[in-house]
Design a protein around this motif. Structure first.
Motif, PDB file in Angstrom:
ATOM      1  N   UNK A 135       0.922  -1.009   0.111  1.00  0.00           N
ATOM      2  CA  UNK A 135       0.129   0.122  -0.184  1.00  0.00           C
ATOM      3  C   UNK A 135       0.908   1.383   0.086  1.00  0.00           C
ATOM      4  N   UNK A 136       2.015   1.074   0.589  1.00  0.00           N
ATOM      5  CA  UNK A 136       3.030   2.125   0.556  1.00  0.00           C
ATOM      6  C   UNK A 136       3.521   2.417  -0.537  1.00  0.00           C
ATOM      7  N   UNK A 137       3.652   3.570  -1.238  1.00  0.00           N
ATOM      8  CA  UNK A 137       4.075   3.889  -2.749  1.00  0.00           C
ATOM      9  C   UNK A 137       3.055   3.924  -3.620  1.00  0.00           C
ATOM     10  N   UNK A 195      -2.972  13.806   4.747  1.00  0.00           N
ATOM     11  CA  UNK A 195      -2.537  12.908   5.916  1.00  0.00           C
ATOM     12  C   UNK A 195      -3.382  11.789   5.922  1.00  0.00           C
ATOM     13  N   UNK A 196      -4.965  11.941   5.886  1.00  0.00           N
ATOM     14  CA  UNK A 196      -5.897  10.907   5.779  1.00  0.00           C
ATOM     15  C   UNK A 196      -5.346   9.775   5.071  1.00  0.00           C
ATOM     16  N   UNK A 197      -5.175  10.172   3.599  1.00  0.00           N
ATOM     17  CA  UNK A 197      -4.768   9.026   2.845  1.00  0.00           C
ATOM     18  C   UNK A 197      -3.655   8.291   3.091  1.00  0.00           C
ATOM     19  N   UNK A 198      -2.613   8.881   3.375  1.00  0.00           N
ATOM     20  CA  UNK A 198      -1.231   8.302   3.722  1.00  0.00           C
ATOM     21  C   UNK A 198      -1.323   7.396   4.828  1.00  0.00           C
ATOM     22  N   UNK A 199      -1.956   8.074   5.864  1.00  0.00           N
ATOM     23  CA  UNK A 199      -2.137   7.306   7.185  1.00  0.00           C
ATOM     24  C   UNK A 199      -2.794   5.916   6.987  1.00  0.00           C
ATOM     25  N   UNK A 200      -4.060   6.157   5.984  1.00  0.00           N
ATOM     26  CA  UNK A 200      -4.654   5.030   5.699  1.00  0.00           C
ATOM     27  C   UNK A 200      -3.707   3.898   5.104  1.00  0.00           C
ATOM     28  N   UNK A 226       0.687  -1.839   7.222  1.00  0.00           N
ATOM     29  CA  UNK A 226       1.482  -2.380   8.482  1.00  0.00           C
ATOM     30  C   UNK A 226       0.463  -3.786   8.940  1.00  0.00           C
ATOM     31  N   UNK A 227      -0.903  -3.630   8.713  1.00  0.00           N
ATOM     32  CA  UNK A 227      -1.753  -4.754   9.169  1.00  0.00           C
ATOM     33  C   UNK A 227      -1.895  -5.831   7.933  1.00  0.00           C
ATOM     34  N   UNK A 228      -1.264  -5.494   6.644  1.00  0.00           N
ATOM     35  CA  UNK A 228      -1.607  -6.325   5.608  1.00  0.00           C
ATOM     36  C   UNK A 228      -2.998  -6.941   5.319  1.00  0.00           C
ATOM     37  N   UNK A 229      -3.936  -5.514   5.376  1.00  0.00           N
ATOM     38  CA  UNK A 229      -4.975  -5.544   4.984  1.00  0.00           C
ATOM     39  C   UNK A 229      -5.462  -4.413   3.923  1.00  0.00           C
ATOM     40  N   UNK A 230      -6.568  -4.405   3.153  1.00  0.00           N
ATOM     41  CA  UNK A 230      -6.805  -3.639   2.357  1.00  0.00           C
ATOM     42  C   UNK A 230      -7.095  -2.219   2.614  1.00  0.00           C
ATOM     43  N   UNK A 231      -7.045  -1.063   1.989  1.00  0.00           N
ATOM     44  CA  UNK A 231      -7.180   0.203   2.329  1.00  0.00           C
ATOM     45  C   UNK A 231      -8.662   0.347   2.496  1.00  0.00           C
ATOM     46  N   UNK A 233       5.371   8.099   0.337  1.00  0.00           N
ATOM     47  CA  UNK A 233       4.124   7.130   0.790  1.00  0.00           C
ATOM     48  C   UNK A 233       3.298   6.858  -0.311  1.00  0.00           C
ATOM     49  N   UNK A 234       3.086   8.300  -0.990  1.00  0.00           N
ATOM     50  CA  UNK A 234       1.835   8.287  -2.009  1.00  0.00           C
ATOM     51  C   UNK A 234       2.324   9.271  -3.157  1.00  0.00           C
TER      52      UNK A 234
END
Lengths: 745, 173
Positions: A6-8, A476-481, A487-492, A637-638
């Motif tokens: 998700x990062x990148x 901020x909202x988008x990149x924190x998501x 980190x959790x290995x789940x979908x955005x 990150x994005x």
């Protein structure tokens, strides 16, 4: 689809739908029932005392509820510390309506509260105020002799004062083969976010307030309000889910917040106070600054001597400082340096951080001086930077945690086509216009701060992560998501990042390009803690394949936990939560940076800007026709929102170099162009081809994400590159910003 | 000693009466009783509770308050509500078709044509009406025709990219 990457990813802003439909609510958009409106009255003198306020005409207007001034304000504490916010410089914070003293032109001196906005505005115009005026000084250039060292305080620990002199500058400069000596100046600039500063206070009763405020720090405003009005912290809730631009203006609680809350507490009603555009020029600003440089180099282009001094304005009540002169020796490893930074107190409001504070000021002088030296030496401006490239920060005698500036230079130059350049000034024409190209280096430091975040996962597998941080449009909202999902290995789509609420875990003010690193690290830390908790629960499940397995040996991916070599060990994290009797699994975590480790390094983002300008010499019109900025800011990150941040910074650079300036009538001590018609910022027609590239940079020191932040770095290099391009086009070196056509005629 | 005084003496008889203004906003017929000094912007925001339309300057200098009135883009801050009796107004809340976003709204998200989002309602309303005006055909002309809408975040190139995308697709009706 793999969820591990998700990062990148160039994810579109998650709040986009709300912003394009008008559903996003800003501080003045809460139309609570029974709302009354306050209009602020500002001082029309610059210094002196209020002798009398005649309210008789205003009070006769039907619908006027109350008029507040220093004569009838709430009882207030007099301890300075209670007015001190997270961004307060050393000194005595301004206290609205505290007494009859006028400290600067535009100081708020009264608030008229009425049933409707129009009535409050009209009644405010009827106040007759009698002043006793005193002499004042607002012009930096007239008071240079009063320059002194800044007071030290909390702020100067984050913004270090210049390092001591090294070597022997005078001797080295004397012996240098090539020299340039320059004087640089810019006047005041105002942030002018498009959203007017506003506060809507909901009077909840029982000493409780809900406050919608335009701010870059919900906790900062919460603490300020609680301290000033003697309320319990937990009874003051400050929300700022959408912020219509900050650029530093919201780093301190502004006076409309104070006035709105005071009126609400006094009247026990819901109150809104909104500034008008002229009032947006009555608080912090980028300070007028004069700089002098003297750089000397050997004939082969090695910079041997650096002198850089700056004198900036501050107010008489606070010592606002910026890092202006520290950058040159961080970039260029000269052994003989003389750096100096001083302040002159003037009868103006305290200046304030404004996008790339200090950096954009100092780099103008540094990079224009380097450019001038390159012509003295007959060395290409880019080649001169490369000749003086340093992998180490000589000024602090530390290595960089990472520094891919060379890649910025080379990739940016390649993309721009720098090698095609004819070095001779005035050598290129396009029609009747002179064409020039210029480049500049950018640098911005990486700040590490503690921050807290909470995370919980429910039986549907939906994760909610919270922080009190704001999102001023930076993404901020988008990149924190994205960080939480990776980190959790789940979908955005399974993550919600909630923010902008002082009830949520404590966050520092959003500024300095550090939010990605600081809040992002807290989000990563809390999600890692949540994973551990989920894993402990998974171990307890019947027939668990993880009974004798350690946390480090499992993988979280696609919403599942498994052993990499045993795919059939997989268990969905949702089923772990369902198995948990408490229905949700939650945790909180404060991320504290390892200062012992990071302080061994100089930590900075870098950039290189390449700019082409066209100058119509007959009319003096300057156009930035194309520009490329190459950025080294660690992990991006994005790339979509980061690119927009850099584009925004580049446009701010165009604005700084060519457009914006708050003009002061120093006879009146008053800003003259306090509206968006006369405070010029670029319009669509002023903006042409802009390109951004991010170079690969791996940093394992700065924070858990290796991400440096991109809010300021795009601006830092842009304005000097424009000035340098104008020199190349015209042969005229203009060291005063903004560069207007009259300087070229 | 210096006395600051206003010219507005003798306002004891100050008395304004409300006027009835009928507006069709985003397809809904509304009847407002407003004082003559209420701007269309404040009427939309405070009386109709449509807060998507933004106040950035209240002076006609920033474009944040742009709405579409009887097919034309206007600055609602420079318009009094009473001037627009019986007008048909589209604000940002009326641009999408229910939950289906207008192509320009989608293009704004795709091109990241906003950061803080505060100028966005005005940019979108202005661009939709601008395209219907049919005066702008090139990128340069679009930039010129959109220059009444300021963006302080510097999303300018992304905004123009979004507008060009839907202009080229021809789906901006």
């Amino acid at each position: 689809m793999k969820t591990s990457k998700q990062i990148g990813k160039p994810v579109s802003r998650l709040e986009g739908n709300l912003k394009v439909t008008g559903a996003a609510k800003y501080a003045a958009d809460y139309n609570e029932s029974d709302l009354v409106h306050g209009y602020i009255v500002n001082s029309t003198i610059t210094k002196g005392k209020i002798i009398a306020i005649d309210e008789s005409s205003a009070r006769k207007i039907s619908g006027v509820i109350e008029i507040y001034s220093h004569t009838n304000r709430s009882k207030l504490p007099w301890f300075d510390i209670l007015y001190t916010d997270m961004d307060a410089p050393p000194g005595t914070p301004f206290k609205p309506l505290y007494n009859n003293q006028v400290l600067y032109n535009g100081q708020p001196i009264a608030l008229v509260v009425a049933e409707c906005f129009e009535t409050s505005r009209y009644a405010a115009s009827l106040l007759k105020i009698t002043y006793e005026e005193e002499t004042f000084e607002t012009e930096l250039m007239m008071r240079l002799a009063a320059a002194r060292n800044p007071k030290k305080g909390m702020a100067t620990s984050i913004k270090p004062l210049p390092p001591s002199p090294t070597g022997n500058f005078e001797e080295a400069y004397e012996q240098a083969d090539a020299k340039y000596e320059g004087e640089f100046f810019h006047g005041a600039e105002h942030h002018n976010p498009l959203e007017l500063f506003a506060t809507t206070t909901i009077f909840e009763g029982d000493g409780k307030l809900t406050v919608y405020d335009k701010t870059q720090g919900t906790n900062n405003c919460q603490i300020y309000i609680a301290n000033v009005f003697g309320l319990h912290f937990k009874d003051v809730r400050v929300l700022s889910p959408f912020v219509g631009g900050g650029f530093g203006s919201g780093l301190r609680p502004q006076y409309q917040l104070f006035l709105c809350v005071m009126a609400s507490l006094e009247l026990k009603r819901n109150v809104r106070v909104t500034m008008d555009r002229a009032q947006m020029f009555t608080f912090g600003h980028r300070p007028q600054t004069i700089q002098r440089t003297k750089f000397g180099a050997s004939a082969d282009g090695i910079v041997t001597a650096i002198h850089h001094s700056a004198i900036a304005e501050t107010s008489h009540f606070e010592d606002y400082t910026e890092v202006v002169v520290n950058w040159a020796n961080m970039l260029y490893p000269a052994k003989n340096t003389l750096l100096d930074y001083k302040l002159v107190p003037l009868d103006l409001f305290t200046p304030m951080d404004m996008r790339a504070p200090g950096g954009s000021t100092g780099l103008h002088a540094i990079e224009a001086t380097m450019d001038a030296l390159s012509y003295e030496l007959n060395i290409d401006p880019l080649a001169l930077r490369l000749l003086n490239y340093s992998e180490r920060d000589v000024s602090a005698d530390k290595p960089y945690s990472s520094k891919e500036l060379k890649a910025c230079y080379l990739q940016g130059a390649e993309k721009f086509g720098w090698s095609d350049r004819n070095p001779e000034p005035r050598s290129t024409k396009r029609g009747n216009r002179l064409v020039g190209t210029g480049m500049s280096t950018g640098i911005w430091d990486v700040i590490a701060l503690p921050a807290k975040a909470k995370a919980k996962i429910d039986r549907e597998g939906k994760v909610k992560v919270t922080s009190a941080v704001t999102d001023i449009g930076t993404g901020t909202k988008t990149i924190m998501t994205q960080i939480a999902a990776e980190t959790l290995g789940i979908s955005i789509s399974d993550v919600t990042f909630a923010y902008g609420d002082s009830k949520m875990p404590l966050a520092p003010i959003q500024g300095g390009s550090y939010t990605t690193g600081v809040i992002g690290s807290a989000v990563k830390a809390v999600c890692t803690a949540l994973k551990k908790k989920i894993f402990r629960q998974a171990k307890k499940m019947k027939h668990s394949a993880f009974k004798k397995v350690k946390f480090k040996d499992v993988v979280f991916e696609d919403g599942k936990i498994f052993l990499p070599n045993k795919p059939n060990s997989a268990v969905s994290i949702k089923s772990v939560v369902i198995d948990n009797e408490e229905k949700v699994i939650k945790t909180s975590k404060t991320n504290i940076p390892n200062l012992l480790k990071i302080k061994q390094y100089t930590r900075a983002a870098h950039s290189a800007a390449f700019v082409e300008v066209e100058v119509d010499e007959e009319l003096g019109v300057i156009n930035v026709t194309r520009a490329v900025t190459a950025v080294a800011a660690g992990k991006i990150i994005n790339p979509k929102t980061a690119r927009s941040q850099i584009l925004g910074g580049m446009i701010w650079g165009i604005s700084k170099a060519l457009r914006e300036e708050t003009l002061t009538d120093h006879h009146l001590g008053k800003y003259m162009n306090t509206n968006l018609g006369e405070y010029h910022i670029p319009v669509h027609a002023d903006i042409h081809e802009l390109d951004v590239l991010f170079v690969e940079e791996n940093d394992e020191i700065i924070n858990e994400l290796g991400s440096k932040g991109v809010g300021e770095i795009g601006l830092a290099s842009m304005a000097p590159a424009i000035a340098n391009a104008i020199f190349h086009a015209t042969g005229k070196r203009i060291n005063k910003f903004p560069i207007h056509f009259d300087a070229l005629l | 000693m210096k006395a600051e005084s206003t010219d507005r003496e003798n306002n004891n008889d100050f008395n304004l009466t409300t006027s009835q203004v009928k507006l069709k906003i985003n397809g809904n017929c509304l009847q407002l009783n407003v004082l003559p000094w209420v701007s269309l912007l404040d009427a939309i925001r405070d009386h109709c509770n449509l807060t998507g339309t933004k106040k950035g300057c209240d002076h006609g200098q920033c474009g944040a308050c742009t709405v579409i009135c009887d097919g034309n883009r206007i600055l609602s801050c420079l318009t009094l509500a009473v001037m627009k009796n019986k007008s048909e107004i589209t604000t940002i809340e009326g641009i999408a078709d229910g939950d289906e976003l207008h192509p320009l709204q989608k293009a704004f998200i795709k091109h990241d044509a906003f950061q803080c989002g505060y100028c966005t309602p005005g940019q979108i309303c202005s661009a939709i009406a601008m395209l219907k005006e049919g005066k702008a055909n090139t990128r340069e002309e679009i930039k010129e025709q959109m220059s009444g809408n300021l963006c302080r975040c510097g999303a300018n190139t992304n905004i123009i990219d979004a507008i060009i995308e839907i202009k080229n697709k021809g789906n901006y009706e």
